[in-house]
Motif scaffolding. Structure first.
Motif, PDB file in Angstrom:
ATOM      1  N   ILE A   1      21.888  45.797  18.823  1.00 54.20           N
ATOM      2  CA  ILE A   1      22.853  45.811  17.722  1.00 54.20           C
ATOM      3  C   ILE A   1      23.441  47.206  17.628  1.00 54.20           C
ATOM      4  N   GLN A   2      24.753  47.295  17.648  1.00 45.22           N
ATOM      5  CA  GLN A   2      25.420  48.584  17.518  1.00 45.22           C
ATOM      6  C   GLN A   2      26.434  48.518  16.390  1.00 45.22           C
ATOM      7  N   GLN A   3      26.298  49.442  15.446  1.00 48.01           N
ATOM      8  CA  GLN A   3      27.305  49.585  14.398  1.00 48.01           C
ATOM      9  C   GLN A   3      28.401  50.531  14.898  1.00 48.01           C
ATOM     10  N   ILE A   4      29.642  50.095  14.794  1.00 48.71           N
ATOM     11  CA  ILE A   4      30.778  50.906  15.223  1.00 48.71           C
ATOM     12  C   ILE A   4      31.521  51.295  13.960  1.00 48.71           C
ATOM     13  N   TYR A   5      31.243  52.499  13.473  1.00 46.76           N
ATOM     14  CA  TYR A   5      31.727  52.907  12.151  1.00 46.76           C
ATOM     15  C   TYR A   5      32.949  53.803  12.290  1.00 46.76           C
ATOM     16  N   THR A   6      33.991  53.456  11.551  1.00 44.68           N
ATOM     17  CA  THR A   6      35.238  54.207  11.568  1.00 44.68           C
ATOM     18  C   THR A   6      35.393  54.897  10.224  1.00 44.68           C
ATOM     19  N   GLY A   7      35.221  56.214  10.210  1.00 44.26           N
ATOM     20  CA  GLY A   7      35.179  56.946   8.961  1.00 44.26           C
ATOM     21  C   GLY A   7      36.477  56.910   8.186  1.00 44.26           C
ATOM     22  N   CYS A   8      37.621  56.942   8.867  1.00 46.30           N
ATOM     23  CA  CYS A   8      38.910  56.950   8.184  1.00 46.30           C
ATOM     24  C   CYS A   8      39.067  55.723   7.292  1.00 46.30           C
ATOM     25  N   LEU A   9      38.556  54.589   7.756  1.00 50.13           N
ATOM     26  CA  LEU A   9      38.630  53.349   6.983  1.00 50.13           C
ATOM     27  C   LEU A   9      37.332  53.046   6.240  1.00 50.13           C
ATOM     28  N   ALA A  10      36.303  53.868   6.464  1.00 53.28           N
ATOM     29  CA  ALA A  10      34.963  53.579   5.928  1.00 53.28           C
ATOM     30  C   ALA A  10      34.577  52.140   6.267  1.00 53.28           C
ATOM     31  N   GLN A  11      34.773  51.778   7.539  1.00 54.86           N
ATOM     32  CA  GLN A  11      34.595  50.391   7.975  1.00 54.86           C
ATOM     33  C   GLN A  11      33.588  50.290   9.100  1.00 54.86           C
ATOM     34  N   GLY A  12      32.740  49.270   9.011  1.00 51.99           N
ATOM     35  CA  GLY A  12      31.759  49.025  10.047  1.00 51.99           C
ATOM     36  C   GLY A  12      32.020  47.723  10.781  1.00 51.99           C
ATOM     37  N   ALA A  13      32.256  47.816  12.081  1.00 53.67           N
ATOM     38  CA  ALA A  13      32.289  46.645  12.952  1.00 53.67           C
ATOM     39  C   ALA A  13      30.956  46.609  13.700  1.00 53.67           C
ATOM     40  N   TYR A  14      30.628  45.461  14.305  1.00 56.40           N
ATOM     41  CA  TYR A  14      29.310  45.319  14.913  1.00 56.40           C
ATOM     42  C   TYR A  14      29.390  44.638  16.270  1.00 56.40           C
ATOM     43  N   TYR A  15      28.623  45.203  17.191  1.00 54.74           N
ATOM     44  CA  TYR A  15      28.478  44.679  18.554  1.00 54.74           C
ATOM     45  C   TYR A  15      27.035  44.211  18.689  1.00 54.74           C
ATOM     46  N   ILE A  16      26.856  42.922  18.984  1.00 55.70           N
ATOM     47  CA  ILE A  16      25.517  42.344  19.106  1.00 55.70           C
ATOM     48  C   ILE A  16      25.406  41.691  20.481  1.00 55.70           C
ATOM     49  N   GLU A  17      24.381  42.074  21.236  1.00 57.73           N
ATOM     50  CA  GLU A  17      24.206  41.523  22.585  1.00 57.73           C
ATOM     51  C   GLU A  17      22.795  40.995  22.773  1.00 57.73           C
ATOM     52  N   SER A  18      22.695  39.816  23.399  1.00 56.31           N
ATOM     53  CA  SER A  18      21.407  39.245  23.754  1.00 56.31           C
ATOM     54  C   SER A  18      21.563  38.410  25.020  1.00 56.31           C
ATOM     55  N   LYS A  19      20.773  38.758  26.035  1.00 52.01           N
ATOM     56  CA  LYS A  19      20.759  38.008  27.293  1.00 52.01           C
ATOM     57  C   LYS A  19      22.161  37.793  27.879  1.00 52.01           C
ATOM     58  N   GLY A  20      22.977  38.840  27.827  1.00 54.76           N
ATOM     59  CA  GLY A  20      24.286  38.769  28.449  1.00 54.76           C
ATOM     60  C   GLY A  20      25.365  38.115  27.621  1.00 54.76           C
ATOM     61  N   GLU A  21      25.048  37.746  26.394  1.00 51.20           N
ATOM     62  CA  GLU A  21      26.044  37.163  25.499  1.00 51.20           C
ATOM     63  C   GLU A  21      26.281  38.108  24.320  1.00 51.20           C
ATOM     64  N   VAL A  22      27.534  38.228  23.907  1.00 51.82           N
ATOM     65  CA  VAL A  22      27.912  39.214  22.898  1.00 51.82           C
ATOM     66  C   VAL A  22      28.641  38.545  21.743  1.00 51.82           C
ATOM     67  N   ALA A  23      28.349  39.016  20.548  1.00 53.86           N
ATOM     68  CA  ALA A  23      29.125  38.668  19.360  1.00 53.86           C
ATOM     69  C   ALA A  23      29.682  39.956  18.770  1.00 53.86           C
ATOM     70  N   ILE A  24      30.911  39.905  18.309  1.00 52.44           N
ATOM     71  CA  ILE A  24      31.539  41.023  17.606  1.00 52.44           C
ATOM     72  C   ILE A  24      31.799  40.572  16.174  1.00 52.44           C
TER      73      ILE A  24
END
Length: 470
Positions: free
Chosen positions: A3-26
């Protein structure tokens, strides 16, 4: 599981990258999607799902472009009605991602389609929630943004949010990790913590809205208290997220058109575009194109563009630091401002070298005007937020928050010199540029703002003073 949080400070926004066994959800991706695609390639993985927690108001999500580029399915919770192909999941529906499961928890209140996604690990244990704008750290989502769409009052929505939190989120275990969509600085809440990840157990202790003994009426009263009007661009971003938008590649190609000073001037005159100067405020003060608006990249750039320019269809011409043109166009597009027509080739130096007229802002240090301010000889306008002003301000200062400058600019005198300040110098230069663009030039900016004012010996107080100048 990764699980990776991709945080953008200018927008104070968190997007997320989730990977398991070669499959990803954003989850809740930003407009520029290439970083997600490249990350998946590096992991030798495929993006399978794009989960949206709701129709965002404060930024344009990258869901449509990302689905087009990867073939991933867009997923919304119940009651969502987008104009494009998407899975509208049922409450408690589950989605497999490698060895893990993502479960849909419908949590309306912020908006009626708002959904929290519960991640269950490889052995089926509740591991984390991606709470969108339903639950922040230290706060919950404001319940006033979807009133018209839902044909409800903010009190109605707050009551629904209370039930969502009590019935869907608070029963989860204390060790469940909370990944919110926003942090401190976002206009989607009013009391967020500076941290961007926490446990649900700690939120049950720290978050005023999760008190176990709180009644629904108490919740409604506290959540709706002190809500400021939302920025005017919010409904326009919701519309784009719901109905679709132009691909960012086309926006970048158009926005990165290099214009000579002559062509730049012609374009400004013929299109009615706003000339937006995104350099540092110190550079803008020393020289800028007449009637240009300053909003620097080094501050909360995108939110201030959205709040002050308001109309996402507004054509824009950029004056940017050399090498920052692409970044400027991307950051504008994050909040739906897709009308960048090009930029000044060679920056402001090229404008000056071409012999074009330019303007300046008169600036002084706090020490230079301390005597006049203490004797109340010159009007002083404080453009910080009302909450900042109430906490501490200069005696007799007049508070007109930058957020509301366009509505209150007639309160600035036109027949005598006045002073402007903010906290550190960024917002007051924005204010000065807007006032000068409207023909008010009898202003002086206090460099370095309130921090320098306090150090200079100018009298400050925590008592509320009048907020209009007579």
């Amino acid at each position: 599981m990764n699980i990776q949080q991709i945080y953008t400070g200018c927008l104070a926004q968190g997007a997320y990258y989730i990977e398991s066994k070669g499959e990803v959800a954003i989850i809740d991706p930003l407009r520029e999607v290439e970083p997600y695609i490249q990350r998946a390639k590096a992991d030798n993985a495929k993006i399978k799902y794009i989960f949206e927690t709701h129709f965002h108001a404060d930024f344009v999500s990258g869901h449509i472009t990302l689905a087009k580029e990867t073939g991933a399915s867009i997923v919304y919770g119940p009651l969502a009605n987008p104009s494009f192909d998407a899975i509208i999941a049922a409450d408690n529906q589950e989605f497999k991602l490698g060895d893990i499961t993502i479960k849909v928890l419908h949590t309306p209140g912020h908006t009626m389609e708002s959904t929290t996604y519960l991640l269950k690990d490889e052995v089926g244990r509740d591991h984390a929630i991606f709470s969108g704008d339903t639950l922040f750290l230290g706060d919950v989502g404001r319940p006033d943004l979807a009133q018209k769409a839902a044909d409800m009052t903010q009190e109605d929505l707050a009551g629904i949010l209370f039930d969502s939190l009590r019935n869907k989120i608070m029963p989860l275990a204390d060790d469940v990790i909370v990944y919110p969509a926003h942090g401190a600085g976002s206009a989607c809440g009013k009391n967020m913590m500076k941290e961007t990840v926490d446990t649900l157990g700690n939120q049950k202790k720290m978050n005023y809205a999760l008190r176990a003994d709180m009644t629904k009426q108490e919740f409604i009263a506290e959540v709706t208290e002190g809500l400021l009007p939302p920025p005017k661009y919010f409904p326009l971003n919701v519309k784009m997220n719901k109905e679709g938008y132009e691909d960012i590649g086309a926006i970048l190609e158009r926005g990165r058109t290099a214009l000579s000073p002559e062509d730049f001037e012609i374009a400004a005159n013929e299109t009615g575009a706003v000339v937006l100067d995104v350099r540092h405020q110190d550079e803008f003060v020393k020289g800028h194109i007449p009637r240009s608006i300053f909003i620097g990249l080094n501050g909360d750039f995108a939110p201030w563009v959205g709040a002050l320019l308001a109309d996402v269809k507004q054509p824009i011409l950029l004056v940017a630091p050399v090498g920052k043109e692409k970044e400027s166009v991307i950051r504008l597009s994050r909040v739906g401002f897709d009308g960048t027509l090009g930029y000044l080739k060679g920056g402001f130096d090229a404008w000056k070298s071409a012999g074009k007229d330019y303007d300046k802002i008169t600036a002084v240090t706090a020490d230079e005007v301390s005597e006049e301010i203490n004797a109340n000889k010159v009007p002083l306008f404080d453009v910080r937020k009302e909450s900042e002003y109430k906490k501490e301000h200069v005696v007799n200062a007049i508070n007109i928050p930058l957020d509301f400058l366009n509505e209150q600019f007639t309160e600035f005198p036109k027949d005598r010199i006045f002073l402007l300040h903010c906290e550190g110098g960024y917002r007051s230069v924005i204010a000065a540029s807007i006032l000068k663009a409207r023909g008010i030039h009898n202003l002086i900016d206090i460099s370095e703002g309130f921090s320098a004012i306090k150090a200079s010996g100018i009298k400050v107080t925590d008592a509320v003073c009048p907020t209009t100048f007579k």
